[in-house]
Design an enzyme around this catalytic site. Sequence first.
Site, short mmCIF file in Angstrom:
data_model
loop_
_atom_site.label_atom_id
_atom_site.label_comp_id
_atom_site.label_asym_id
_atom_site.label_seq_id
_atom_site.Cartn_x
_atom_site.Cartn_y
_atom_site.Cartn_z
N VAL A 94 -1.37 -49.32 -48.97
CA VAL A 94 -2.77 -49.49 -49.38
C VAL A 94 -3.12 -50.97 -49.27
O VAL A 94 -2.32 -51.85 -49.59
CB VAL A 94 -3.06 -48.98 -50.81
CG1 VAL A 94 -2.80 -47.49 -50.92
CG2 VAL A 94 -2.27 -49.74 -51.84
N CYS A 95 -4.33 -51.25 -48.80
CA CYS A 95 -4.79 -52.62 -48.66
C CYS A 95 -4.97 -53.24 -50.04
O CYS A 95 -5.63 -52.66 -50.91
CB CYS A 95 -6.11 -52.64 -47.91
SG CYS A 95 -6.93 -54.25 -48.01
N ILE A 96 -4.42 -54.42 -50.21
CA ILE A 96 -4.43 -55.04 -51.54
C ILE A 96 -5.85 -55.38 -52.01
O ILE A 96 -6.19 -55.10 -53.15
CB ILE A 96 -3.50 -56.28 -51.59
CG1 ILE A 96 -3.42 -56.82 -53.02
CG2 ILE A 96 -3.92 -57.37 -50.62
CD1 ILE A 96 -2.25 -57.74 -53.27
N ALA A 148 -7.73 -52.17 -52.75
CA ALA A 148 -7.16 -51.50 -53.93
C ALA A 148 -7.55 -52.21 -55.22
O ALA A 148 -7.92 -51.57 -56.21
CB ALA A 148 -5.64 -51.42 -53.79
#
Lengths: 114, 130
Positions: B77-79, B82
């Site tokens: 997941v993209c930080i 997210a």
Amino acid sequence: MLVNRKAPHGTIYALEALEVALVAGVFDQDVSVVFTDDGVYQLTRNQDTQVIGTKNFSRSYRALEDYGIRKLYVEQESLQARGLATSDLVVLVQVVDAKRLGELMDQQDVVLSF
Amino acid sequence: MRFAILVNAGPYTHQASDSAYRFTRAALEKGHEVLRVFFYHDGVHNGSRLSVPPQDERDLPKLWRELAERHCLDLVVCISAAQRRGLLDASEAQRHGKDAYNLSTAFRISGLGQLIEACIEADRMIVFGD
């Protein structure tokens, strides 16, 4: 190639797509960025987001050049349909018609659409 | 073939996550490689470990978890996406002084560089979204 299809506000796609473009630039990739459909509004001048409480990131498109991203394409039909001209935009772009855009897409290794 | 998958829509609101899951599963079952599934925009919600859909509905986050365990899938997941949406793993929760985390252990949090890298390394990048 990153394809921006949505208006700058109303959804977060434009902002998060811009983040992808900047990171792709950092990775030294041959990046093209396309603005089509309502995506052409992302580049319009004089955006003011104060009353909707979202970030006005339109000036950040000027930073694309600093990240080595110089291939910016705007679809002619989308621009015309919305009564816009290149002088309404915050960056210098190449205006291409849908057919030419299709040819450009055909040349890409990867197309990410947002 | 080496596939990379980008999931741009959240589970349930759009069919995109279901389609991405089914595509990924089918590709793996056919013997293809899926080098990474990257979750961006609302797609990050696929990584929640707290989703509780009604019993007669599919549990997409759980399906992803099970698929990852079966095939050692790299689910990322993209930080920034997210964190905007309140999806944190244990260490990010601690770093930001939050009292809970909600990212499933089958997923990991990383940056957009992982998306670009997947684009470079895969034979095909397939995008699922609205």
